[in-house]
Design an enzyme around this catalytic site. Structure first.
Site, short mmCIF file in Angstrom:
data_model
loop_
_atom_site.label_atom_id
_atom_site.label_comp_id
_atom_site.label_asym_id
_atom_site.label_seq_id
_atom_site.Cartn_x
_atom_site.Cartn_y
_atom_site.Cartn_z
N SER A 282 7.18 25.40 21.85
CA SER A 282 7.93 24.15 21.77
C SER A 282 8.82 24.06 20.55
CB SER A 282 6.96 22.96 21.81
OG SER A 282 6.06 23.05 20.75
N HIS B 29 5.09 20.48 15.28
CA HIS B 29 6.34 19.81 15.65
C HIS B 29 6.99 19.17 14.43
CE1 HIS B 29 5.58 19.23 20.26
NE2 HIS B 29 5.83 20.47 19.92
N ASP C 98 7.14 13.03 21.04
CA ASP C 98 5.74 13.39 21.30
C ASP C 98 4.85 12.22 21.68
OD1 ASP C 98 6.43 15.89 20.66
OD2 ASP C 98 5.38 15.98 18.75
#
Lengths: 206, 180
Positions: free
Chosen positions: A55, A98, A150
């Site tokens: 990701s 992330h 997210d």
């Protein structure tokens, strides 16, 4: 070859085996000490992590190694790449790598109702005394390679907070971590490697 | 003493220490390479609409729409240890409760030196720009900054600011969505 080493093994005797076991134990112990010492210096539970998902491509691929820090006195900023876990209420608790795209720094000692899940037009009252040293911080993250933020990954939470974050990425080393992914994907490899190492440690002469 | 195993062991140990030294040298070199990039950020007057709220909250929440112009030359940041640049446009402001907000409204990944010249006119925000207390009323004017994150092939991630708006941009009164 094996009969020879078996003979050596018999010749060297019980004390030698004990010594080798002790050596092996000290290697493992010093490794653990380095890991935990690094964790103390960087203030994270795991100072080095392996990227498990795509990701954050094209920056981080599966198997890349990341070095983390988590200084207690520093607030997180947008652009920081964090590793977070939101607890395992329903599903496996996998750490996620992330980037932070929103930060909202609460005033010091802001009450729980300051989380702004509901609208507040009135100025909420601050408690008379508080013990907070660092202001509360609400964050939103997103993977560079994902289209959406997210929110769906937070499992019912509205925002990410400091307590969910393991650390932020400081340094990067490509590919090296792929060994651990390979060992997880093929457990036989792990057992072969461990068994081989153990055997070598026992029958080596010096 | 000089068994095949010990030779393999020595050679691979030497190779891996050479590799580590080389990687460390490359990582350290990137602190000296690269220089400050130049750029400009311009923001057109911001529009604010009453919109649907974020998840869990079914009421209205103001959403801001930003039009921006960005020109930047990021070529100075590209050197042999630059894997990619992550460029983001961020809004910074403090709301009426004293909450300090930083929100990324637009970002871009740049992977090649040929693409390092940014000329964006009339760009729109890529991500929803909402205020946590649901309304942009009485919120201080926002400062907009263009920032970069240099991601290396090996080594330390570097951060920096390219440009910032000279004057803070105020948020207007929210308008109801006009049916067209």
């Amino acid at each position: 070859m094996f009969s020879e080493s078996l003979r050596d093994f018999r010749r060297l005797g019980f004390r030698h085996v004990l010594l080798q076991v002790l050596n092996f134990a000290s290697v493992i112990a010093s490794g653990l000490m380095m890991w935990k010492g690094l964790g103390l210096i960087t203030n994270t539970e795991s100072p080095i992590v392996v990227v498990l998902s795509g990701s954050m491509e094209p920056a981080f691929y599966r198997g890349d190694l990341l070095f983390l820090t988590n200084p207690a006195s520093e607030q997180y900023k947008t652009g920081d790449i964090t590793i977070y876990r939101t607890g395992d209420r329903n599903g496996p608790d996998i750490p996620i790598v992330h980037r932070v795209i929103e930060t909202h720094d609460m005033p010091l000692c802001a009450p729980e109702s300051f989380a702004f899940t509901k609208p507040t037009r009135r100025q909420p009252k601050l408690p008379a005394q508080c013990t907070d040293k660092v202001p509360r911080q609400l964050m939103l993250t997103k993977g560079d390679n994902n289209y959406a933020d997210d929110l769906e990954l937070y499992r019912g939470l509205d925002w990410l907070e400091r307590k969910h974050i393991v650390g932020k990425v400081k340094g990067f080393l490509p590919y090296i971590g792929y060994v651990t992914i390979a060992m997880n994907d093929f457990p036989q490899l792990k057992y072969a490697l461990l068994g081989g190492l153990g055997l070598l440690a026992l029958i080596q002469r010096e | 003493m000089h068994t095949l195993l010990s030779r393999v062991n020595n050679a691979s140990a030497f190779m891996s220490s050479c590799m580590m030294t080389l990687l460390a040298a490359i990582a350290i070199s990137s602190f000296f390479l690269g220089s400050q990039p130049t750029g400009e950020v311009g923001i057109s007057p911001v529009k604010v609409f009453a919109a649907k709220g974020r998840r869990h909250y079914s009421g209205k929440q103001d959403a801001a729409f930003v039009n921006f112009n960005v020109t930047a030359d990021l070529a100075p940041l590209f050197h042999w240890n630059t894997k990619q640049l992550f460029v983001s446009l961020e809004a910074e402001y403090t709301n009426m409760h004293g909450v300090q907000n930083t929100v990324v409204i637009w970002d871009k990944i740049i992977r090649r030196k040929q693409d390092a010249q940014l000329h964006i006119e009339g760009g729109k925000n890529k991500y929803a720009f909402r205020e946590v207390s649901t309304s942009f009323k009485d919120v201080s004017p926002a400062s907009y900054a263009l920032k970069y994150n240099l991601m290396p092939y090996v080594g330390v991630l570097q951060y920096g600011e390219i440009a910032r708006t000279s004057d803070d941009v105020p948020f207007p009164e929210a308008q109801a969505k006009v049916a067209s």
